[in-house]
Design a protein around this motif. Structure first.
Motif, short mmCIF file in Angstrom:
data_model
loop_
_atom_site.label_atom_id
_atom_site.label_comp_id
_atom_site.label_asym_id
_atom_site.label_seq_id
_atom_site.Cartn_x
_atom_site.Cartn_y
_atom_site.Cartn_z
N GLU A 185 0.85 -1.19 0.00
CA GLU A 185 0.00 0.00 0.00
C GLU A 185 0.89 1.24 0.00
O GLU A 185 1.43 1.63 1.04
CB GLU A 185 -0.91 0.00 1.23
CG GLU A 185 -1.86 -1.19 1.30
CD GLU A 185 -2.99 -1.07 0.29
OE1 GLU A 185 -3.36 0.07 -0.07
OE2 GLU A 185 -3.51 -2.13 -0.14
N LEU A 186 1.07 1.85 -1.17
CA LEU A 186 1.85 3.08 -1.25
C LEU A 186 1.09 4.21 -0.54
O LEU A 186 -0.13 4.31 -0.65
CB LEU A 186 2.09 3.46 -2.71
CG LEU A 186 2.93 2.48 -3.54
CD1 LEU A 186 3.00 2.96 -4.98
CD2 LEU A 186 4.32 2.32 -2.95
N VAL A 187 1.82 5.04 0.17
CA VAL A 187 1.23 6.16 0.88
C VAL A 187 1.18 7.36 -0.06
O VAL A 187 2.20 7.73 -0.65
CB VAL A 187 2.05 6.51 2.14
CG1 VAL A 187 1.40 7.67 2.90
CG2 VAL A 187 2.19 5.29 3.04
N LEU A 188 0.02 7.96 -0.23
CA LEU A 188 -0.13 9.14 -1.09
C LEU A 188 0.02 10.38 -0.22
O LEU A 188 -0.89 10.76 0.53
CB LEU A 188 -1.48 9.11 -1.79
CG LEU A 188 -1.70 7.92 -2.73
CD1 LEU A 188 -3.07 8.02 -3.40
CD2 LEU A 188 -0.60 7.81 -3.77
N VAL A 189 1.19 11.01 -0.31
CA VAL A 189 1.51 12.15 0.54
C VAL A 189 1.10 13.43 -0.19
O VAL A 189 1.60 13.72 -1.29
CB VAL A 189 3.01 12.19 0.87
CG1 VAL A 189 3.36 13.44 1.67
CG2 VAL A 189 3.39 10.93 1.65
N PRO A 190 0.19 14.24 0.39
CA PRO A 190 -0.20 15.50 -0.26
C PRO A 190 0.86 16.57 -0.07
O PRO A 190 1.33 16.81 1.04
CB PRO A 190 -1.51 15.87 0.46
CG PRO A 190 -1.41 15.21 1.79
CD PRO A 190 -0.57 13.98 1.62
N ARG A 207 -4.18 14.09 -7.75
CA ARG A 207 -4.28 15.50 -7.37
C ARG A 207 -5.45 15.66 -6.39
O ARG A 207 -6.43 14.92 -6.44
CB ARG A 207 -4.52 16.39 -8.60
CG ARG A 207 -3.36 16.44 -9.58
CD ARG A 207 -3.72 17.24 -10.82
NE ARG A 207 -2.61 17.32 -11.74
CZ ARG A 207 -1.72 18.32 -11.79
NH1 ARG A 207 -1.83 19.33 -10.92
NH2 ARG A 207 -0.75 18.33 -12.66
N ALA A 208 -5.32 16.63 -5.52
CA ALA A 208 -6.40 16.97 -4.58
C ALA A 208 -6.36 18.47 -4.36
O ALA A 208 -5.49 18.97 -3.65
CB ALA A 208 -6.23 16.23 -3.26
N ASP A 231 -1.82 7.43 8.44
CA ASP A 231 -2.00 8.73 7.78
C ASP A 231 -2.07 8.58 6.26
O ASP A 231 -1.28 7.88 5.66
CB ASP A 231 -0.83 9.67 8.13
CG ASP A 231 -0.89 10.15 9.56
OD1 ASP A 231 -1.94 9.96 10.20
OD2 ASP A 231 0.10 10.71 10.04
N GLY A 232 -3.02 9.28 5.64
CA GLY A 232 -3.01 9.42 4.18
C GLY A 232 -3.77 8.36 3.42
O GLY A 232 -4.07 7.28 3.92
N GLU A 233 -4.07 8.68 2.16
CA GLU A 233 -4.68 7.73 1.24
C GLU A 233 -3.65 6.70 0.80
O GLU A 233 -2.44 6.88 0.98
CB GLU A 233 -5.26 8.45 0.03
CG GLU A 233 -6.36 9.45 0.36
CD GLU A 233 -6.88 10.12 -0.90
OE1 GLU A 233 -7.25 9.39 -1.85
OE2 GLU A 233 -6.89 11.35 -0.93
#
Length: 500
Positions: A185-190, A207-208, A231-233
């Motif tokens: 599960e890669l962490v999507l860091v904004p 993008r968000a 934390d995070g998507e």
């Protein structure tokens, strides 16, 4: 006397707590793993320009290596292109050593202690990787790209640090090692878009609002970025043999920053490589168009960095995009696990294809780093090699003079990849393709010679082809590089030319 714990015992202890049913199998795999790493180390002692080696003597079916302090190492005659674990003992002044880490420690040469620790990790991780394989074996033809890549259980065929993963616990090796077949599960860091450098286009799905979502390896997120696991998507993906590159099912390959030392290098993504990503990708497509339909180069779909090598990612198209009906795209490093590659006729056909493409690109002015991880082969439904796929252009070398000679405009590329030094260009290609991809597939000097003898008959009579036929084969001095921490860059050795 109390002996300090070794990497082997540390892994055994963690494994006993995590998966006790695998301990016996892990311990049974240790002798073979020691021999596999010792074989790779003996190749370095036999051929690399190590400063504390003063001479080498062939003695029939044995080799004696003289050390600067007067001691002698003795072992089997060394085959520089052999990949099976044929060295199970080396003698230092008559005393037998089966453990490459203990041998290296007892040599007491500069920087040997640190390297010995890495070798211990390599042995322990290889035994763990082998122990974790399904007892029934894998399919002959996996259906996914990550299915092929998990078959490279032992890692690099010639590097003593083939499985060194310091900083990874046993649980993390099971969770992230491609040979164990996990889903990661890669962490999507904004990250604020205004604070990012983007090359190419970054997809809308990552993008968000005014932020870009940067895929981060979970090991990197926990150990380097210090982010909590919850934390995070997330973005589900499967690890490929480089560990830091992962395949999204039905989507792209994601190259992540991974600030850990694996084999030789710390796996981050420089700001410069992100900046150059789009230009290199376009250049790769232009190169492929001039190779008679025999080469594809995977496109970079987008790259991003938060102006930090620790927080960056590159999206690439899957090599599988270049498979036609019934065809399969197989990384060269996995070929040795297939039945067709054991045939001398098949190996000769593959060598003809690989050398034709490699030398054509070199003639145009591009030296590919065509080792078994970067290079893939498109197989016809009957298993015959048809075309090549190349991925990851970050470490190619490009000759402006050769490009100009063919009327090809010189693109804006990073200065470090530009050189007109013929030796540097040939080292890059021959060291990766002949001493890497082809040798690793052949598995011995005799099989490599047979394949090359047939293949070189069809090569053009160019100076590059003549050098391939006549000169020693350049190869990265992988052990010397690990024991020369202040050198920077690549160091080289020469191997006997299998054609001579």
């Amino acid at each position: 006397m109390h002996r300090p714990p070794t990497a082997e015992t540390e892994v055994a202890g963690e494994l006993a707590a995590l998966r006790p049913g695998l301990v016996a199998r892990y311990e049974a795999e240790l002798p073979g793993a020691r021999a596999a790493v010792l074989t790779r180390l003996w190749r370095a002692f036999a051929f690399e320009p190590l400063p504390w080696v003063t001479g080498r003597e062939d003695a029939g079916d044995a080799l004696v290596v003289r050390l600067a302090d007067g001691r002698r190492l003795s072992g089997p005659a060394a085959d520089p292109y052999r990949t099976d674990a044929y060295v199970d003992v080396v003698r230092l002044d008559g005393s037998p050593y089966r453990d490459p880490a203990r041998l290296t420690a007892d040599l007491a040469v500069p920087h040997g202690a640190g390297f010995a620790g890495e070798l211990g990790h390599s042995v322990a991780s290889m035994a763990l990787s082998r122990a974790g394989q399904p007892e029934s074996g894998g399919q002959e033809w996996p259906e996914t790209d990550w299915g092929w890549e998990r078959r490279v259980v032992d890692g690099h065929p010639f590097h003593p640090n083939c499985r060194s993963r310091p900083g990874f616990s046993v649980a993390e090796q099971f969770a992230y090692g491609p040979e164990h077949g996990p889903r990661v599960e890669l962490v999507l860091v904004p990250v604020p878009a205004a604070g990012c450098l983007v090359s190419g286009s970054w997809p809308e799905g990552l993008r968000a609002a005014d932020r870009l979502l940067v895929p981060v390896h979970p090991w990197q997120a926990a150990h380097v970025l210090k982010r909590r696991a919850e934390d995070g998507e997330r973005l589900a993906a499967h690890p490929l043999m480089s560990l830091r590159t992962l395949a999204v099912p039905g989507g792209p390959h994601v190259k992540t920053a991974l600030s850990a030392r694996l084999t030789s290098s710390v796996r981050d993504i420089s700001v410069g490589s992100v900046a150059a990503s789009d230009a290199l990708s376009a250049f790769g497509e232009a190169l492929a168009a001039r190779c008679d339909g025999l080469l594809h180069v995977t496109r970079a779909l987008g790259a991003v960095t938060a102006h930090s090598p620790d927080l960056a990612a590159v999206l690439r198209e899957s090599p599988g995009a270049y498979a036609g009906p019934g065809e399969r795209v197989v990384p060269v490093a996995a070929l040795a696990t297939t039945r067709p590659a054991r045939s001398p006729e098949w190996l000769a056909a593959f060598a003809r294809l690989a050398l034709a493409v490699g030398l054509r690109a070199l003639e145009l002015g591009v030296a590919l780093e065509a080792h078994g991880q970067n290079l893939l082969v498109v197989l016809a439904p009957d298993g015959e090699p048809r075309r090549l796929v190349y991925r990851d252009l970050a470490d190619i070398r490009v000759s402006p003079a050769r490009l100009a000679g063919h009327g090809i405009p010189v693109p804006e590329l990073p200065p470090r990849v530009l050189t007109d030094d013929v030796g540097a260009l040939r080292r890059k290609l021959f060291g990766s393709l002949v001493a890497g991809a082809l040798a690793g597939t052949a598995g011995s000097t005799a099989r490599l010679r047979t394949a090359l003898v047939d293949a070189v008959r069809e090569l053009p009579h160019s100076e590059d082809a003549m050098a391939l036929r006549e000169e020693p084969v350049p190869v990265k001095a992988l052990t010397l590089m690990r024991m020369s921490p202040g050198s920077g860059g690549d160091l080289w050795a020469e191997l006997p030319n299998p054609l001579r």
